[in-house]
Design a protein around this motif. Structure first.
Motif, PDB file in Angstrom:
ATOM      1  N   PRO A   5       0.837  -1.207   0.000  1.00 49.39           N
ATOM      2  CA  PRO A   5       0.000   0.000   0.000  1.00 49.39           C
ATOM      3  C   PRO A   5       0.864   1.247   0.000  1.00 49.39           C
ATOM      4  N   ALA A   6       0.252   2.316  -0.502  1.00 48.77           N
ATOM      5  CA  ALA A   6       1.002   3.566  -0.676  1.00 48.77           C
ATOM      6  C   ALA A   6       1.579   4.066   0.640  1.00 48.77           C
ATOM      7  N   ALA A   7       0.931   3.693   1.727  1.00 46.97           N
ATOM      8  CA  ALA A   7       1.346   4.243   3.017  1.00 46.97           C
ATOM      9  C   ALA A   7       2.547   3.513   3.603  1.00 46.97           C
ATOM     10  N   LEU A  14       8.439   6.705   9.521  1.00 50.04           N
ATOM     11  CA  LEU A  14       7.957   7.186  10.816  1.00 50.04           C
ATOM     12  C   LEU A  14       8.550   6.367  11.960  1.00 50.04           C
TER      13      LEU A  14
ATOM     14  N   GLY B 357       3.188  12.279  11.747  1.00 48.70           N
ATOM     15  CA  GLY B 357       2.862  11.016  11.089  1.00 48.70           C
ATOM     16  C   GLY B 357       1.777  10.264  11.847  1.00 48.70           C
ATOM     17  N   ALA B 358       1.968  10.158  13.156  1.00 49.63           N
ATOM     18  CA  ALA B 358       1.000   9.417  13.964  1.00 49.63           C
ATOM     19  C   ALA B 358      -0.369  10.101  13.923  1.00 49.63           C
ATOM     20  N   LEU B 361      -2.100   9.174  10.677  1.00 49.07           N
ATOM     21  CA  LEU B 361      -2.567   7.781  10.701  1.00 49.07           C
ATOM     22  C   LEU B 361      -3.820   7.637  11.548  1.00 49.07           C
ATOM     23  N   LEU B 477      -6.258   2.221   2.627  1.00 48.16           N
ATOM     24  CA  LEU B 477      -4.849   2.380   2.279  1.00 48.16           C
ATOM     25  C   LEU B 477      -4.643   2.526   0.776  1.00 48.16           C
TER      26      LEU B 477
END
Lengths: 348, 586
Positions: A5-7, A14, B357-358, B361, B477
């Motif tokens: 997936p792109a993420a 991260l 980032g978190a 998400l 996603l």
């Protein structure tokens, strides 16, 4: 196989970034001492380094506002990694003790070296430097002979000339707490109203700001801690030195029958839940050593608590300086009442 | 809620039918879990109302609370009006007109985002006070003595000035995005009907951009309520300073928490008022690709005027404070300057990046859960999570410390009892706690941006993907995430700059031997060493500039790419910065 997936890559990045952050090591190790430090002067580093050199105990630091460090110790509870709490005033140490965060220390070294009025009567905390709350005045506009006592600053002759920071600051609360101990609340309520009537401007800024305002002519007298003046006087910046040159320091209440200048302190206590009591006590004792005491007086121009330490700045005080020997615990205990009286008088 | 997400809610009815057959709400449950975990600190604070608190502060509150409320309201109104005029005006100028330097202005106008408000307060107080360089120079030139009229910077007016010019970029950013999404046809029609530029602005541009403006203003309002540094430095008694006073001077944590609950009630009331006033109006986006707007050309003095009007806000919010900091750093900067600063900057960057980032998400998870199952519980959870944005950092810090400390100690007690080993504090005092606190504090900024982005994606694509056998997680996603690149990017950058500037929670929660740029700045400034603190201040600006400039590029690109509609299921283009992003609480 399905495509990632792109993420995926951002996520991976991260995780890597987070892992790159330094993580704290397990606390409670015998060779380390954790300092919750409300005192943040770079010069103090020398003291920590020397302590490590002599004892092999590494000093870990979290610096911040003492009030908030106290909250943190409370929330961390019995597992708190804190070994020693350091503050820059007696008020916060008193508060920590009231909350049950300090433990008693009965050290012959500390009892011998720290004068009785600079430590808790029951040995819960100890002061290591003296900080005098003094009257600063404009050399151009004030005759030194007209200055006498804290009490006198509330008299009508200083109308519109007094500079001071806000009542929410603990330095003022401690000073006024001492006044309460000497004169009672009724007197202090009157005194506070007199002070408010004398303000050159609504209280604002820190002690250094009061000194700058003095030099610029916004007021004639100010209540400040002595080292702010010395810091300007010894600054590498010529504008700062110019400010200090226009300002004089006066140590009040020096009359033969009088109690002497108000002394606040920077001090420390061993945290109740410390698992390193031995190292913590050793650290406190080291803070009273000649080495540490000299660093304190050279680094931030505070006066050493221990008698007989060489102090390059001793000359700014009168030769036989009278100090108010009211125990710090007493005026610290009055801090809340002091704030209340000041606010009620309109001292913001 | 914005019009877009309303449409999304309707669309998700179709999605819901698909969902029932497969996942039974595993994803919404995860979203709810996230919301619950991140609401914990706010709820901890709110729980204080059930405990009796010390009487000592109650009398005090009666004495001063009216003044605190009054100041807070005036500050909100003042900064609201200031950011509205500056933010909307600037957005209109750079969107509807073309003049030399326009592209540069578009970027410059965002710069104050990189500056912490307290830092601007420090510099202006230093510059403008009686003993500061400006008044001293004036006295020198004109031979003035005390008593001449000069505006007092440490005042309500001063705080409104500083906060307005630091916070207007939120309004600017969201208004500009909203204007970009408007069909320029509407403007042209307005002009054809004989309306001049001003009339078009007030009768067409402004009303249609209203959701974006409201979203920007709500972000501003929450920033104002949570601000402690500026008001404290200016000796202004507001809710935030009241919380500190009750807590630290009167030693009443519960009293402070109760004040914080008042504050949250305040936020809910403001947001509800905005929604009420919007009434039943809806703001739908035109269907079909949006054609590039054709800005009007300005020439001569008008162009110069527009240029100046666009340069003043960034100059006041960024240029002057930055310049003064630069001068101070040059004359007498931080003696620690050097390698130590690399570490500080590294720590700061890593923390902010992790938080950003978190936040993206978790807010994606939460927003998607909300889309799949828009139940009242889910909606309430999203609102409660958003409240953290209006709560002063130090209150959030304690809200974080108390439950985490309890959890740590309970786990430790359990392990000791049954296995005879001590786990110590696993969470408290780690960078994890710090990131957690940032999420609690700033998730709202990310959540609303992502939520708005998600709401623009019609249900058909999702249905198609689900028919092809993908579960909701996979759809999120593989389908939604790529389509929402723009929103996700904006959300990440907003949280990044917020986390970069964050001070109070960082100060309380950080691990041993761990400092950030903002902490270094505070340690020196609290010790009245502003000169030395300037170096850290400049570094914060430098680190913050990068994401802000990226943000500008993203907005610009979104505009350029917008007409390239074919192939995209989203009529307004995937990379758009959403006009409706902002906080939605009610």
């Amino acid at each position: 196989m399905p495509a990632r997936p792109a993420a995926f890559w951002p996520l991976l990045a991260l995780v890597v970034v987070f892992l790159a952050l330094p993580q704290p090591r397990a606390s409670g190790q015998a060779r380390e001492l954790n300092l919750y430090n409300g005192r943040h002067y770079d010069a103090d580093e020398a003291i920590y380094e020397e302590f490590t050199r002599r004892t092999g105990v590494r000093v870990n630091l979290v610096q911040g506002d003492a009030d908030q460090l106290i909250e943190r110790i409370r929330a961390e509870g019995s597992n708190s990694p804190a070994d020693v709490l350091v503050t820059v005033d007696a008020g916060r140490l008193y508060r920590a003790q009231q909350l049950g965060l300090c433990q008693r220390v009965d050290s012959p070294v500390l009892n011998a070296r720290i004068p009785a009025h600079l430590r808790d009567p029951h040995g819960y905390w100890f002061g290591f430097t003296k900080r005098f709350r003094v009257i600063a005045y404009s050399r151009a506009r004030v005759d030194r002979a007209s200055l006498s006592t804290y009490e006198d600053l509330a008299s009508p002759r200083w109308r519109g000339k007094v500079l001071v920071r806000s009542s929410s600051h603990v330095y003022n609360q401690s000073l006024v707490g001492a006044l309460i101990a000497w004169h009672g609340e009724a007197f202090v309520a009157r005194w506070a109203r007199g002070m408010v009537a004398n303000f050159a401007r609504p209280p604002q800024g820190g002690d250094t700001d009061q000194l700058r305002a003095l030099a610029a002519g916004e007021g004639d007298v100010a209540l400040v801690n002595h080292y702010y003046y010395l810091r300007l006087l010894n600054s590498s910046n010529s504008a700062d030195r110019a400010v200090a040159q226009r300002v004089g320091l006066f140590f009040p209440n020096q009359g033969p029958e009088d109690r002497g200048v108000h002394v606040n302190l920077s001090g420390a206590c061993v945290v109740a839940t410390s698992r390193n009591r031995q190292a913590a006590v050793a650290f406190l004792e080291f803070l009273s050593s000649d080495f540490a005491q000299e660093v304190f007086s050279k680094g931030n121009f505070e006066f050493p608590a221990v008698r007989g330490i060489r102090n390059p700045m001793a000359a700014i005080a009168p030769a036989n300086l009278r100090e108010d020997t009211l125990n710090a615990a007493t005026y610290a205990a009055n801090g809340g009442r002091a704030l209340h009286l000041m606010v009620a008088a309109g001292w913001r | 809620m914005t019009p877009g997400s309303r449409a999304g809610a309707a669309g998700s009815a179709a999605v819901t039918r698909v969902r029932r057959r497969t996942w039974h709400g595993l994803l919404p449950a995860a979203g709810l879990g996230v919301a619950g975990a991140l609401s914990l600190p706010v709820l901890t604070v709110a729980a204080s109302v059930f405990f009796p608190s010390e009487a000592a502060w109650a009398e005090f509150v009666r004495l001063v609370l009216p003044r605190y409320v009054r100041n807070t309201v005036w500050l909100l109104l003042g900064v609201g009006a200031g950011t509205l005029v500056v933010g909307v005006g600037a957005a209109w100028l750079v969107t509807a007109y073309r003049f030399p330097g326009r592209r540069l202005c578009q970027a410059l106008l965002l710069l104050p985002l990189a500056v912490p408000a307290y830092l601007v307060a420090y510099t202006y107080a230093d510059l403008l006070q009686y003993s500061g360089p400006i008044q001293s120079a004036l006295r020198g030139w004109f031979g003035w003595t005390r008593g001449y009229p000069f505006p007092e910077i440490r005042s309500l007016g001063g705080a409104v000035f500083v906060l307005s010019f630091v916070l207007y970029p939120y309004v600017y950013l969201l208004t500009r995005a909203a204007l970009l999404e408007q069909s320029p046809v509407v403007w042209e029609v307005s002009r054809t009907l004989g309306h001049g530029p001003w009339s078009t602005f007030f009768r067409v541009g402004l009303p249609v951009a209203r959701p974006g403006i409201a979203a920007g203003l709500s972000l501003v309002a929450m920033e104002v309520l949570a601000d402690f540094g500026t008001v404290k430095y200016f000796e202004l008694d507001t809710f935030a300073t009241g919380i500190y006073l009750v807590w630290f001077s009167f030693g009443s944590v519960l009293g402070a928490a109760k004040l914080a609950v008042w504050l949250m009630g305040f936020v809910l009331a403001v947001v509800a008022a905005e929604r009420l006033s919007r009434g039943r109006k809806r703001y739908h986006r035109p269907a079909g690709p949006v054609r590039e707007a054709r800005p009007q050309h300005l020439k001569g003095p008008r162009a110069a005027l527009a240029l100046v009007a666009c340069l003043v806000p960034p100059a006041l919010g960024f240029g002057i404070p930055g310049g003064y900091l630069g001068w101070m750093a040059w004359v007498g900067g931080d003696p620690l300057w050097g390698r130590a600063f690399l570490r500080l900057a590294g720590n700061t960057f890593a923390l902010a990046a992790t938080a950003a980032g978190a936040a993206v998400l978790l807010s994606a998870l939460l927003a998607y859960g909300l889309r799949l199952a828009p139940t009242p519980v889910m909606r309430l959870a999203a609102r409660v999570v958003s409240l953290g944005y209006a709560v002063p950092g130090v209150v959030v810090a304690v809200g974080v410390l108390v439950p985490l400390g309890w959890l740590d100690n309970t786990v430790d007690a359990y392990f000791r009892r049954w296995w005879g080993i001590s786990t110590g504090l696993v969470l408290t005092g780690t960078t994890f706690t710090l990131v957690y606190a940032y999420l609690v504090r700033f998730l709202a900024a990310a959540l609303s941006t992502v939520e708005a982005g998600l709401s623009r994606i019609g249900p058909t694509l999702e249905g198609a993907a689900r028919t092809l056998g993908h579960g909701p997680g996979s759809v999120l996603l593989r389908v939604h995430a790529p389509l929402m690149r723009g929103s996700i990017f904006t959300a990440a950058l907003l949280v990044f700059v917020d986390a970069l500037k964050e001070l109070p929670a960082t100060l309380v929660l950080r691990p041993l031997n761990f400092d950030t740029l903002a902490v270094r700045l505070y340690l020196l400034a609290s010790d009245e060493r502003l000169m030395q603190a300037s170096t850290s201040g400049l570094c914060i600006l430098a680190v913050g500039l990068v994401p802000v400039l990226l943000l500008d590029r993203a907005v610009h690109r979104s505009r350029a790419e917008a007409p390239a509609g074919p192939g995209s299921a989203d009529p307004s283009g995937p990379d758009r910065i959403d006009p409706g992003s902002g906080i939605r609480l009610a």
